[in-house]
Every structure is written in structure tokens, then in C-alpha cells.
Write a protein that holds these residues in place. Structure first.
Motif, PDB file in Angstrom:
ATOM      1  N   THR A  70       8.837 -22.865  43.317  1.00  0.00           N
ATOM      2  CA  THR A  70       9.518 -22.544  44.351  1.00  0.00           C
ATOM      3  C   THR A  70       8.901 -23.043  45.667  1.00  0.00           C
ATOM      4  N   PRO A  71       7.564 -22.748  45.979  1.00  0.00           N
ATOM      5  CA  PRO A  71       6.734 -23.212  47.003  1.00  0.00           C
ATOM      6  C   PRO A  71       6.673 -24.818  47.171  1.00  0.00           C
ATOM      7  N   VAL A  72       6.650 -25.391  45.785  1.00  0.00           N
ATOM      8  CA  VAL A  72       6.511 -26.759  45.974  1.00  0.00           C
ATOM      9  C   VAL A  72       7.651 -27.419  46.511  1.00  0.00           C
ATOM     10  N   ALA A  73       8.892 -27.049  45.890  1.00  0.00           N
ATOM     11  CA  ALA A  73      10.234 -27.601  46.048  1.00  0.00           C
ATOM     12  C   ALA A  73      10.422 -27.274  47.602  1.00  0.00           C
ATOM     13  N   GLY A  74      10.246 -25.988  48.032  1.00  0.00           N
ATOM     14  CA  GLY A  74      10.431 -25.431  49.367  1.00  0.00           C
ATOM     15  C   GLY A  74       9.819 -26.455  50.354  1.00  0.00           C
ATOM     16  N   SER A  75       8.497 -26.708  50.057  1.00  0.00           N
ATOM     17  CA  SER A  75       7.733 -27.524  50.999  1.00  0.00           C
ATOM     18  C   SER A  75       8.350 -29.049  50.964  1.00  0.00           C
ATOM     19  N   VAL A  76       8.649 -29.601  49.913  1.00  0.00           N
ATOM     20  CA  VAL A  76       9.208 -30.891  49.895  1.00  0.00           C
ATOM     21  C   VAL A  76      10.567 -30.997  50.726  1.00  0.00           C
ATOM     22  N   VAL A  77      11.250 -29.918  50.558  1.00  0.00           N
ATOM     23  CA  VAL A  77      12.678 -29.926  51.290  1.00  0.00           C
ATOM     24  C   VAL A  77      12.155 -29.714  52.591  1.00  0.00           C
ATOM     25  N   GLY A  78      11.390 -28.819  52.975  1.00  0.00           N
ATOM     26  CA  GLY A  78      11.099 -28.558  54.455  1.00  0.00           C
ATOM     27  C   GLY A  78      10.635 -29.922  55.298  1.00  0.00           C
ATOM     28  N   ALA A  79       9.555 -30.512  54.464  1.00  0.00           N
ATOM     29  CA  ALA A  79       8.927 -31.772  54.968  1.00  0.00           C
ATOM     30  C   ALA A  79       9.994 -32.926  55.260  1.00  0.00           C
ATOM     31  N   PHE A  80      10.941 -32.788  54.146  1.00  0.00           N
ATOM     32  CA  PHE A  80      11.986 -33.982  54.224  1.00  0.00           C
ATOM     33  C   PHE A  80      13.025 -33.726  55.565  1.00  0.00           C
ATOM     34  N   LEU A  81      13.113 -32.431  55.497  1.00  0.00           N
ATOM     35  CA  LEU A  81      14.237 -32.260  56.898  1.00  0.00           C
ATOM     36  C   LEU A  81      13.333 -32.464  58.147  1.00  0.00           C
ATOM     37  N   LEU A  82      12.078 -32.144  58.118  1.00  0.00           N
ATOM     38  CA  LEU A  82      11.291 -32.470  59.418  1.00  0.00           C
ATOM     39  C   LEU A  82      11.192 -33.949  59.600  1.00  0.00           C
ATOM     40  N   TYR A  83      11.135 -34.719  58.523  1.00  0.00           N
ATOM     41  CA  TYR A  83      11.064 -36.049  58.765  1.00  0.00           C
ATOM     42  C   TYR A  83      12.362 -36.631  59.096  1.00  0.00           C
TER      43      TYR A  83
END
Length: 255
Positions: free
Chosen positions: A47-60
């Protein structure tokens, strides 16, 4: 509907078509790479890894949207060139870097993090070369390249500080550009003068030096004592130069 109205509607839609294309392509690439890495056991999609990917993607994605808006306002509708797609690919590597960096507790993953970071950083040479040699230099490409560089430096600095291979003060290097831009924006909103910066050879190589410092800090075999020492050597002159540039744009130096 008149021809002029139709043309205006197309122009207004074009910027968001670029963003939509980038979002769709990025979702496919990032999602596909995450699936492949998980399938091969390179990462665990916790969950932390997936959440980090999604959050970073939204930020970018927000960075891409802001770059498109800014470039369109200053230079008209922008198209996505091959060079721009390469810059977007750098951003997607950045997104993967953020997600995978969450698993730095596992040594094999740290090598993957190094590869993702270096790949995104090295792409800075490729997209610029392609843009110049295909005569497709655009306002969007230049803006997106700058914002991708800045975000890569920031997340790289956070990762390196997080694993303890650079001193906490190195975060200031990652935040310096954002503080500088914010300061300029505040001066403009207050109707204070903002002066142009003189060309600087030091400024031209700053990004490469910072990225190289972060890459060294992420490499597992390198003693943290060495990477911290390098970070200090890099941090001090870069922050001093940012301060000097701020004094220059705010008119506090002799011009």
C-alpha cells in the motif's frame, strides 16, 4: 458556428488534449512498469509503494498541466513533440523512483532506485539534444524540462536525506529553486521590480552537479561519510549562488 469561433474552440481544447494524452500515456507506462517489476519480484506493491506512485503521478500531472497552461499563455497552443515525450518519460521515471524509494530498506531495491534516478537525470541530455537537432524546441518543452529537473532534484534530495546519506541541510538545495520562484512571484504581486539575471556558467552546470551528488548518495556501496562530505561541498556554494541570484533579481546588487 463561424470559422473563427471554431478555430478558437480548437485552440482552447488543444492544451488540455496535450494534458489528457500525457495522462493516458503516463498511466499505461507507469502502471505497466509497476506490474512488470512486481511480477519479477523487483518490488512488492504494498500500500505505501502504490500510494507513493499514485501520489507522485498526480503531482507530476499537475506539473504538466501548469507547464502547458504557462506555455500556451506565453506562446500559444503547444504540440507534444518527440523531445517533449522524452521529457514526459523522464517524469514517469521520476514517479517510479518515488514509489520504489519507499522500499529502500531492501538492498536490491536501492539499485533499482539508482537506475530510475539516473535514467531520469540522464534523459535531460537526450530531450534537449532531440529538440535542437529536430528543430522542435518549444516553449512547452523548455518549461516542462525545467519543472521536471526541479522536481527530480527535490524528490532526490528528500530520498537521500531520508536514508541518511546526505545531511538534512541538503534539503535546502532541493527547495532552493521553488523558494526562488516563489520569491519572484511575491515581488511581482507587490509591484516590486524584478531584474533579469546575467548569464552564468556556474548556473549552467548546477543541475548536473546536484543530480550527480544525489546519485552518489543513492549508490549502496558508497560510504555515507563520503556522500555526506560531497553533499556539504556542493550545498554551500549552490545556496550562496542562489542567494546571490536573489540579490540580483531583487536589485540589491550593483548592476
Amino acid at each position: 458556428m463561424t470559422a473563427a469561433t471554431s478555430r478558437s474552440a480548437v485552440d482552447n481544447a488543444a492544451p488540455w488534449q496535450s494534458v489528457a494524452s500525457a495522462v493516458v500515456a503516463g498511466s499505461v507506462v507507469v502502471g505497466g512498469v509497476c506490474y512488470a517489476l512486481a511480477a519479477t519480484g523487483s518490488i512488492r506493491l504494498t500500500t505505501p509503494v502504490a500510494g507513493s506512485v499514485v501520489g507522485a503521478f498526480l503531482l507530476y500531472t499537475s506539473v504538466v498541466g501548469a507547464a502547458v497552461t504557462n506555455a500556451t499563455r506565453t506562446a500559444g497552443p503547444q504540440r507534444l513533440t518527440l523531445a517533449t515525450w522524452l521529457t514526459l518519460a523522464r517524469g514517469w521515471l521520476l514517479v517510479l523512483f518515488v514509489g520504489v524509494a519507499v522500499g529502500l530498506a531492501e538492498p536490491p531495491v536501492s539499485w533499482l532506485v539508482v537506475g530510475l534516478f539516473v535514467g531520469s537525470a540522464a534523459g535531460d541530455v537526450a530531450d534537449g539534444w532531440v529538440a535542437r537537432h529536430t528543430d522542435t524546441v518549444t516553449a512547452l518543452g523548455a518549461r516542462l524540462d525545467t519543472e521536471t529537473d526541479a522536481l527530480l532534484v527535490l524528490v532526490g534530495a528528500v530520498a537521500a536525506v531520508g536514508i541518511g546519506t546526505v545531511p538534512a541541510v541538503f534539503l535546502a538545495v532541493g527547495l532552493a529553486r521553488y523558494a526562488f520562484v516563489a520569491g519572484v512571484a511575491i515581488r511581482r504581486t507587490r509591484d516590486k521590480p524584478v531584474f533579469d539575471l546575467e548569464p552564468s556558467r556556474f548556473r549552467q552546470v548546477t543541475g548536473a552537479v546536484i543530480m550527480a551528488t544525489i546519485a552518489v548518495a543513492l549508490v549502496p556501496p558508497i560510504d555515507p561519510v563520503i556522500s555526506r562530505a560531497i553533499a556539504w561541498v556542493v550545498t554551500v556554494p549552490i545556496l550562496v549562488h542562489f542567494l546571490w541570484d536573489w540579490l540580483a533579481v531583487s536589485g540589491r546588487t550593483n548592476r
